[in-house]
Design a protein around this motif. Structure first.
Motif, PDB file in Angstrom:
ATOM      1  N   ASN A 135      -0.013   0.108  -3.181  1.00 31.88           N
ATOM      2  CA  ASN A 135       0.253  -1.316  -2.781  1.00 31.88           C
ATOM      3  C   ASN A 135       1.799  -1.795  -3.738  1.00 31.88           C
ATOM      4  O   ASN A 135       2.010  -1.086  -4.537  1.00 31.88           O
TER       5      ASN A 135
ATOM      6  N   HIS B  10       1.480  -4.701   2.635  1.00 34.92           N
ATOM      7  CA  HIS B  10       0.112  -5.458   3.125  1.00 34.92           C
ATOM      8  C   HIS B  10       0.205  -5.742   4.478  1.00 34.92           C
ATOM      9  O   HIS B  10       1.059  -6.084   5.088  1.00 34.92           O
TER      10      HIS B  10
ATOM     11  N   GLU C  22      -3.018  -1.625   3.846  1.00 36.06           N
ATOM     12  CA  GLU C  22      -2.599  -2.034   2.359  1.00 36.06           C
ATOM     13  C   GLU C  22      -1.514  -0.873   1.980  1.00 36.06           C
ATOM     14  O   GLU C  22      -1.641   0.359   2.365  1.00 36.06           O
TER      15      GLU C  22
END
Ligand SMILES: *Cc1c(COP(=O)(O)O)cnc(C)c1O
Length: 378
Positions: free
Chosen positions: A65, A187, A196
């Motif tokens: 992420n 995301h 993600e």
């Protein structure tokens, strides 16, 4: 004009880009058969190469992420003390600093780019400042030249949170080329996504090697752990999904441009509404459709419109309200006083992101625009 009818089903601010199931399943079958589920497998390698190519950068590392990618950037440059950043952003930006034991110092933004104002950044610098963390909000490029000059004058690192700026360039130069590092978010709510995921772009091979070590516990080989790394790896399942999503991206961009044009045409005659950016050519990540709502002496107008739209089942979002400088953990920091952040406070009070995704029909845009006009007039 009569009272608009609410939508039967809720309309959300975005709808994640969905690849064809067949394309995804075909890739999953490969992953399944290989038995290789993470640690830079074939899907990961393929996605990293495809993104480096598309974004025209050489040193891109996938992450799980953007928040981890930002934290890795802080570690890469061994930042300490204070980092000057923007209050007009998603919480992850200052949180990534705080999780590294760094103190965010908020500086005000420019009223047009909505990114950090270089003069205000310079005024916030002290002997404890180690870096600037700027955000290309809504894909609008920051004043990269002004920020670079300030960073150079004070010998600071310059890091960009590019979570909204996939595929954006400045005068033909890819955004990932500016500053010391740029983090991207994949995301599900972002334009390009892996459910993600994220990435960190750096400027040279030596840093690239260090980023890859930081991403994988600092492990250099079986017996050598070279530095204090973290687990920032993207799995093969996510990478496979990303490759499938990438295949749909150009078509989605075309559709979103059309949706943006429809909104701009439908709302052009509303004196209370201004578009962000004001000109569609002025750099646009096609990730959000933000407008500003203002009428003299009516500080509550945006909230009235926002609440009204919800009653019509339209879930617009107030990105980014409240400002990060208003969060309990940051509100007492140097720089967080509303008087120091007047532009950001004003923008946070006026901003509204309307539903925006390729599948939004012209008819829906017309209906949402009519709802907005109704709420502004009543
Ligand atoms: C979404 C977002 C992030 C966080 O990204 P994750 O990949 O969810 O960690 C960071 N900064 C900004 C500006 C964002 O919009």
């Amino acid at each position: 004009m009569g009272i608009p009818q609410p939508f039967d089903l809720p309309v959300y601010v975005t709808k994640p880009l969905r690849p064809s199931l067949d394309a995804y399943v075909a890739r999953l079958t490969d992953v399944w058969n290989s038995g290789w589920y993470t640690n830079a497998g074939p899907q990961h390698q393929q996605l990293e190469a495809a993104l480096s190519d598309r974004l025209r950068v050489r040193h891109l590392s996938l992450f799980n992420n953007a928040t981890t990618a930002l934290m890795a950037a802080c570690r890469l440059f061994e930042l300490g003390g204070e980092v000057v950043t923007t209050p007009f952003t998603f919480p992850a930006t200052p949180h990534a600093l705080a999780w590294q034991g760094l103190q965010p110092v908020f500086a005000d933004i420019d009223p047009l780019t909505l990114g950090l104002d270089p003069a205000r950044v310079e005024a916030a610098i002290t002997g404890r400042t180690s870096a600037i963390l700027a955000v290309h909000v809504f894909g609008m490029p920051c004043d990269v030249k002004g920020l670079q000059e300030v960073a150079q004058r004070h010998n600071l690192r310059l890091i960009y949170d590019g979570a909204h700026a996939f595929d954006v360039s400045i005068d033909g130069r890819p955004l990932g080329m500016f500053g010391d590092a740029t983090a991207l978010s994949f995301h599900a709510t972002k334009l390009f996504h892996t459910a993600e995921g994220g990435a960190l772009i750096v400027g040279n091979a030596e840093r690239h090697v260090r980023v890859n070590l930081l991403r994988n516990f600092g492990i250099a080989d079986e017996t050598e752990v070279r530095l204090v790394g973290i687990n920032g790896k993207m799995s093969e399942l996510h990478a496979a999904f990303g490759i499938a999503v990438l295949g749909e991206l150009d078509a989605e961009r075309v559709k979103r441009r059309h949706v943006a044009r429809c909104y701009r045409a439908a709302l052009a005659d509303c004196p209370e509404i201004s578009f962000v950016p004001s000109d569609m050519q002025a750099g646009d990540g096609l990730q959000y459709f933000p407008i500003r709502i203002q009428r003299d002496s009516d500080a509550a107008l945006r909230d009235k419109v926002y609440e009204g739209l919800r009653r019509f089942r339209v879930h617009a979002r107030r990105y980014f309200y409240p400002l990060c400088s208003r969060f309990p953990d940051y509100m007492n920091l140097r720089g967080s006083a509303p008087g120091n952040l007047q532009v950001a406070e004003q923008v946070a009070q006026e901003i509204l992101c309307l539903p925006f995704y390729g599948d939004l029909s012209g008819q829906d845009v017309t209906r949402i625009s009519e709802m907005l006009k109704y709420l502004l007039e009543t």
